[in-house]
Design a protein around this motif. Sequence first.
Motif, PDB file in Angstrom:
ATOM      1  N   PHE A  78       0.671  -1.249   0.077  1.00 46.95           N
ATOM      2  CA  PHE A  78      -0.016   0.140   0.188  1.00 46.95           C
ATOM      3  C   PHE A  78       0.946   1.065   0.079  1.00 46.95           C
ATOM      4  CE2 PHE A  78      -3.448  -2.864   1.280  1.00 46.95           C
ATOM      5  CZ  PHE A  78      -4.551  -2.019   0.624  1.00 46.95           C
ATOM      6  N   LYS A  82      -0.923   4.757  -0.710  1.00 50.49           N
ATOM      7  CA  LYS A  82      -1.115   5.676   0.421  1.00 50.49           C
ATOM      8  C   LYS A  82      -0.265   7.298   0.021  1.00 50.49           C
ATOM      9  CE  LYS A  82      -2.033   2.532   3.985  1.00 50.49           C
ATOM     10  NZ  LYS A  82      -1.837   1.967   5.143  1.00 50.49           N
ATOM     11  N   ALA A 114      -9.081   1.996   2.749  1.00 51.62           N
ATOM     12  CA  ALA A 114      -8.015   1.132   2.146  1.00 51.62           C
ATOM     13  C   ALA A 114      -8.308  -0.316   1.942  1.00 51.62           C
ATOM     14  CB  ALA A 114      -6.528   1.367   2.771  1.00 51.62           C
ATOM     15  N   ARG A 116      -7.715  -4.224  -0.691  1.00 55.46           N
ATOM     16  CA  ARG A 116      -7.243  -5.139  -1.566  1.00 55.46           C
ATOM     17  C   ARG A 116      -8.379  -5.421  -2.661  1.00 55.46           C
ATOM     18  NH1 ARG A 116      -3.821  -7.147   2.284  1.00 55.46           N
ATOM     19  NH2 ARG A 116      -1.745  -6.911   1.932  1.00 55.46           N
ATOM     20  N   ARG A 123      -4.549  -2.302  -5.436  1.00 52.26           N
ATOM     21  CA  ARG A 123      -4.747  -1.934  -4.062  1.00 52.26           C
ATOM     22  C   ARG A 123      -5.476  -0.630  -4.273  1.00 52.26           C
ATOM     23  NH1 ARG A 123      -2.215  -5.585  -3.244  1.00 52.26           N
ATOM     24  NH2 ARG A 123      -0.433  -6.005  -1.710  1.00 52.26           N
ATOM     25  N   ILE A 125      -7.544   3.034  -2.502  1.00 47.31           N
ATOM     26  CA  ILE A 125      -8.105   3.727  -1.587  1.00 47.31           C
ATOM     27  C   ILE A 125      -9.211   4.459  -1.812  1.00 47.31           C
ATOM     28  CG2 ILE A 125      -7.136   5.430   0.251  1.00 47.31           C
ATOM     29  CD1 ILE A 125      -4.441   4.095  -0.002  1.00 47.31           C
TER      30      ILE A 125
END
Length: 135
Positions: A78, A82, A114, A116, A123, A125
């Motif tokens: 991540f 992020k 967040a 998967r 990933r 978010i």
Amino acid sequence: MSYALAAALQAAVYARLAADAPLAALVGTAIYDAAPPGTTEGTYVSLGPEDVSDASDRSGDGATHDFIVSVVSDEAGFALAKEVAAAVSDALSGAGLTLSRGYLVGLWFLRAQARRVDKANRRRIDLTFRARVGA
């Protein structure tokens, strides 16, 4: 109030993200008004769904827009997603956007999720922001 300022708000949010140098350093021009069709490689930012409610008061007509900006990445882990999400948040939180119709009262970060997706190969978010607009 109505949904009348939704397009103006979306255009201003998109323009702000597209012009943000720290975000561009991370994703280049991979900032979309809608998720790109098919499978996209790399990392990108996409404007997503919104919920709108009336926020008119004695001072005039208004609406509250809760909207999602998504960061999607096929990078392992991540970390990059992020970092991009932080750049999106920095670009929008408290931003003084100029709308082509109406005006922005305020813009705030509300929450993020967040996770998967695609059997853990991607990933994602989802950042939720709240904008208060007036006519």
